[in-house]
Structure formats: C-alpha cells, structure tokens
Enzyme design. Structure first.
Site, short mmCIF file in Angstrom:
data_model
loop_
_atom_site.label_atom_id
_atom_site.label_comp_id
_atom_site.label_asym_id
_atom_site.label_seq_id
_atom_site.Cartn_x
_atom_site.Cartn_y
_atom_site.Cartn_z
N SER A 87 -2.48 -15.40 3.23
CA SER A 87 -1.73 -15.23 1.99
C SER A 87 -0.24 -15.01 2.26
O SER A 87 0.62 -15.70 1.71
CB SER A 87 -2.30 -14.05 1.20
OG SER A 87 -1.50 -13.75 0.08
N LYS A 132 -2.90 0.89 3.90
CA LYS A 132 -3.87 -0.20 4.12
C LYS A 132 -4.38 -0.18 5.57
O LYS A 132 -5.55 -0.44 5.83
CB LYS A 132 -3.24 -1.55 3.81
CG LYS A 132 -3.13 -1.87 2.34
CD LYS A 132 -2.65 -3.30 2.13
CE LYS A 132 -2.61 -3.65 0.66
NZ LYS A 132 -2.15 -5.04 0.42
N SER A 152 6.37 -10.78 -5.10
CA SER A 152 5.24 -10.74 -6.03
C SER A 152 5.44 -9.64 -7.06
O SER A 152 6.23 -8.72 -6.89
CB SER A 152 3.95 -10.48 -5.26
OG SER A 152 4.02 -9.22 -4.59
N ALA A 188 3.39 -6.61 -9.32
CA ALA A 188 2.32 -5.66 -9.02
C ALA A 188 0.98 -6.24 -9.45
O ALA A 188 0.87 -6.86 -10.51
CB ALA A 188 2.58 -4.35 -9.74
N ILE A 189 -0.03 -6.03 -8.61
CA ILE A 189 -1.40 -6.38 -8.97
C ILE A 189 -2.20 -5.08 -9.15
O ILE A 189 -2.78 -4.84 -10.20
CB ILE A 189 -2.03 -7.27 -7.91
CG1 ILE A 189 -1.24 -8.59 -7.78
CG2 ILE A 189 -3.49 -7.58 -8.27
CD1 ILE A 189 -1.68 -9.47 -6.65
N THR A 190 -2.19 -4.25 -8.13
CA THR A 190 -2.88 -2.95 -8.23
C THR A 190 -1.91 -1.79 -8.02
O THR A 190 -2.32 -0.64 -8.05
CB THR A 190 -4.01 -2.86 -7.20
OG1 THR A 190 -3.46 -3.03 -5.89
CG2 THR A 190 -5.05 -3.93 -7.45
N SER A 191 -0.64 -2.07 -7.79
CA SER A 191 0.35 -1.03 -7.52
C SER A 191 1.16 -0.72 -8.79
O SER A 191 1.10 -1.46 -9.77
CB SER A 191 1.29 -1.48 -6.40
OG SER A 191 2.13 -2.53 -6.85
N ASP A 194 -10.51 -6.87 0.51
CA ASP A 194 -9.26 -6.63 1.22
C ASP A 194 -9.39 -7.18 2.64
O ASP A 194 -9.30 -6.45 3.62
CB ASP A 194 -8.93 -5.14 1.24
CG ASP A 194 -7.46 -4.88 1.49
OD1 ASP A 194 -6.67 -5.85 1.49
OD2 ASP A 194 -7.09 -3.71 1.70
N GLY A 205 0.77 -1.23 0.00
CA GLY A 205 0.00 0.00 0.00
C GLY A 205 0.81 1.28 0.00
O GLY A 205 0.24 2.36 -0.05
#
Length: 532
Positions: free
Chosen positions: A291, A315, A221, A223-226, A283, A195
C-alpha cells in the site's frame, strides 16, 4: 402515504446477434457504498424475474459500449427503484458515465478473468507477476465483489506470500493507476506507517525540504481510523482536493504541495482493498508494504524516508518486528528502483499537544512560526526527519542535514514556503491564535500524585474520534501532560473538545472507563527505541 404498487411494464428489448438484451431506465441511487459497485432492481421488475437474478449476485449494466459490474440488491419500495428502472449506487453510476434516464442493458456478469488465479492463491499456491497484475487490475476496475476481495486479502495475509510475490503485488498496484512524472533525478517524500496521534511531521518536513530546493510533491491520506490524517489537518489551512493538473502547477512553482492523494487516481486498487481491510481490522504487514510503496511510487517518488514508530500502543511494538518490517520495505523498494531510508522513532506517546485537525494545525503553525508555545517533541522530530531527507541531496555531507533543517526553520524560510503553498492551494485564512476550538469541553485529571508513565495512543485516538474528529475539525483532545511529567491529584492531563453534546457524552464515557494515562513511578516508563 404508501406508494401504489406498479404493474411491471413489458421490458424494452434491443436486437443483438447473440441474444435479446432487456432494457431498463437508468436511475442514480444516492447511496455511498464506499468503493463498491451496487445495482438495485425492484422485485417486480420483469428483467429480475426472467433473467433469474438473485440478491447479491453479480450483474452487468451496459450502455453505449461501456459497462459496470455490480452486486445486486433487491428493493420492494418503488421510491428506491421502480419496476422499469435499474438503480446504480454513486460509485457505480460514476463508473458507467451515463445520464439518468438513459436506457441500459442488464445481464448476468461473467466472473473476473483473474478468478482462477485467486482460487489458486486460496489453495496456497505461489502466484507469478502476471497473476497479480490480472487480479489487481480486476480489483481496480470493480470486477471483484466484497466477498471475493476479502478472500484475496486473507489469502495474501502475513505468512502467505514470499518477498517476490510482495514485489509483484506492489508493481501491479502501481501499474493499475496513474503515475505522476516529474522529469527530475530526485523526487523526495516521507511517510510514517501511522498509529501515533498528532504526528503531523509531514506538514513541517515538506516546507523545510522544499525551501532547501528538493522537489517534494506530498500526496497524503485522510483519516480512516485516526482522529486526523495529514490531508484532514492540511485542509484546515488550504484546499487539498487538487486535480493532477493543479498538483503539477503548484509543485512546478513552489517545489512542493500537500494534497489529498484520492483525487489523482494513484494506486486505485489500494483504496478498494483498504475499504475492506478497515472494517475487518486486517492489519497485514504485507498489505502495508504494498500500500505505502505503491502510492509513493505512483506519486513519482525516487527517494523515500520511512518512519517506523515503536511503542507499547503503536502499530509496531518491538525492535525485532521493526527490523523485519524494515527489511521487507527495503527489498521491495530496491526492486522498484526507489532509494529508501528507514528510521525507527519513539512511538510511546502522541506527538505534539493537539489531536484533531484544527488542534494539529495549530501545533504545526506554532512550530513554523518559532512560537514559544510550539510543542518541542513535534519540532525536534520534524527537524530530524527533514535533516535525513536533506541528506538525500548529494551536495550535503552526511550528518549536516539536521543543522541545515534547523537553520531553514529558525530563519523563517520554512514558514515563508508554507505560506506560499497554502496560498497556491487556496488558503482558508486559518489563524491559530483566534480560531475557536469546539465549544464543549471535558477535563480529565490525574487520579493521584505521581509520574505519567504511559499514554495509550489507541485510547487517546478513540477519545478524539468520539469527540467528533476529524469530521468536526475543531474537535479533539488537547494534551497538557506527556511522559515523565510529575503530577498531583487533580492536575489536568488533557481536555476533550466537542461541538455536540452527544459527542462529548460518548467521549466522556470512554474517558471514565479508561483515561489512556497511567500514573506511576519513573521505573515504570517503557524503554524508547529510536535512531536519533
């Protein structure tokens, strides 16, 4: 030109003691359905008509003792799938493991064995360890449809599970995939719950603690939404798509790596669940705990440092929420026999100056090189985190870690270790001193005199994504002012970099609606909650 409609051929059959299985030719349909198995049949297919299939029903494709269950999509265009063919999406095709053109059987799929446990959870019942292991195994093997998976995620959302159930879920997620084993007493790792744009401390912590001698196989990981994940930023410097064998080789020689976790099949059910959570903006705290811990435990970690940033647009936005989250992590980690340290950090603004893969890689390398242009906030936070990890070492006295980490960084040992890791992972030759940033730019300036009193992490991240990050690795946002900076009207707050005019236009429009910066007085700055 329109394709001529084809007459449905007679289905090919194969003898079976229970029934005659209808056979079709396998076709690979080059569609990425993102971890969902999808099967395609033509509306004029004889199997489709005789078996009574319906769109979105679950069917099973069988070949040479292997099978895959998938959600049915019905096509009218023979260019997608012909009447004598069955098409599989990319993920489903890989799972089946058969060559295109192979004759395969198609039949109604039985419901997953764990569906009864799912229905009980939907009804509010408490599930046991065996229930969660059954559900998660079926999720990982592609047995659940997106609808069934969504139902499970809602049924296990915040407030619907007790601590023991959360432990069962985490344990099941570890058990359904591979697990890296290092045969050492201490394997360290660090994770941030996310976040905060630009927060690339892992790429500094890993070489520092590895130079100290700790084993740190970092799997991260994308990026998914970043605007960039650790793996996206590291990919600017080196290859991150490492096989399990290559990870073992690099870590064996250099005590560390910085790899993408997706190639190692660690906690695969987590990847499937995330593919549903993100589009729905779920979320859940419980899902977050399961996770993160499942991925770290599967990677072989015995000692984990967890970074929980707090801020108005992070977050976690309050100290009580952070403490509740800390206790959940500590409970599950203890049950999973992992030594966990939690630190509360300042999440009021982005870390570093660059938001986007290349800009963040530039910040990281400047810190490692002790460059005067290095962002001090990134350097300071990385040293504190690395110091806490070094204190996992039983030979290091509590409180001495920061000084040890600083010495490793300032002496150049961290840089040397990072160069070794980059070379071992097939370095790209990235040079931050002459690497060209995206060619199109837009400056966002202060609307009036005053002090920067707030920076919206979510807004800055969204602007960087619209500019092209992370897909365009040299796109993003370059920050010139941080919290507490005194500015005059017209001073540059940040600059957007984009490679395509459309990307710049979308990013510029968002900047004009809301820049993400607030200019006010010093008393307006939010209080910082941090533990170092």
């Amino acid at each position: 030109m329109h394709a001529t409609p084809q007459t449905s051929p007679a289905p090919v059959t194969e003898g079976n003691s229970d029934r005659e299985k209808l056979k079709l030719k396998l076709r690979r349909v080059a569609i990425d359905t993102h971890l969902e198995n999808v099967v395609y049949l033509h509306r004029d297919c004889g199997v489709y008509r005789t078996e009574g299939f319906r769109a979105l029903s679950k069917i099973e494709v069988v070949c040479n003792g292997r099978s895959v269950k998938a959600t049915l999509n019905v096509a009218d265009d023979p260019l997608i799938v012909a009447p004598d063919e069955v098409g599989l999406s990319e993920d489903a095709f890989r799972r089946l493991g058969a060559d295109a053109g192979t004759m395969v059987s198609v039949q109604h799929a039985e419901r997953p064995a764990s569906i009864g446990a799912l229905f009980r959870k939907i009804s509010g019942e408490r599930l046991d360890k065996q229930d969660y292991h059954g559900i998660v195994a079926d999720i990982a093997s592609g047995q659940y449809t997106k609808i069934e998976l969504t139902a499970f995620l809602i049924a296990t959302n915040d407030g619907t599970m007790d601590r023991e159930e959360l432990y069962y879920l985490t344990d099941a997620m570890v058990a359904c995939g591979r697990r890296l084993r290092w045969h050492e007493h201490m394997v360290v790792d660090k994770h941030c719950i996310g976040g905060i744009p630009g927060n690339r401390t892992s790429m500094l912590v890993v070489p520092i603690v590895a130079a100290h001698g700790l084993l740190c196989p970092k799997t991260s990981s994308r990026a998914i939404t970043s605007p960039s994940g650790t793996a996206d930023t590291m990919e600017v410097l080196a290859n991150v798509n490492l096989s399990e064998e290559k990870i073992y080789e690099i870590v064996g020689e250099h005590r560390a790596c910085l790899a993408w976790g997706g190639t190692a099949d660690l906690s695969p059910a987590d990847d499937v669940m995330i593919s549903v959570e993100r589009p729905l903006s779920l979320d859940s705290v419980t899902q977050m705990v399961a996770s993160i811990l499942s991925k770290k435990i599967a990677a072989g970690s015995t000692h984990l440092l967890l970074d929980i940033p707090i801020g108005p647009s992070a977050k976690v936005r309050s100290a009580p929420d952070a403490q509740r989250l800390r206790k959940l992590f500590e409970y599950v980690a203890s049950r999973m026999h992992v030594k966990l340290e939690v630190v509360i950090t300042d999440g009021r603004q982005p870390i570093g100056r660059g938001i986007g893969p290349a800009l963040e890689a530039r910040d990281v390398m400047r810190v490692l090189e002790n460059d005067t242009r290095a962002p001090e906030d990134l350097r300071r936070k990385a040293l504190h985190l690395a110091g806490r990890m070094i204190e996992f070492d039983p030979d290091v006295r509590g409180g001495d870690g920061f000084a040890i980490a600083r010495d490793i960084l300032e002496s150049g040992r961290a840089l040397a270790k990072m160069r070794d890791i980059i070379a071992a992972q097939g370095g790209t030759g990235f040079n931050h001193n002459d690497f060209p940033l995206a060619r199109l730019t837009h400056k966002v300036v202060a609307p009036r005199d005053g002090m920067v009193t707030a920076i919206d992490n979510l807004q800055i991240a969204q602007i960087a994504r619209l500019a092209g990050a992370p897909k365009v690795r040299n796109a993003g946002v370059e920050l010139f002012c941080k919290l507490g900076a005194l500015v005059r009207a017209g001073d540059t707050l940040y600059q957007v970099h984009a490679d395509f005019a459309s990307d710049l236009m979308f990013a510029k429009q968002l900047c004009e609606r809301r820049s993400g910066y607030t200019i006010g007085e010093s008393a307006d700055i939010a209080h910082a909650y941090l533990e170092f």
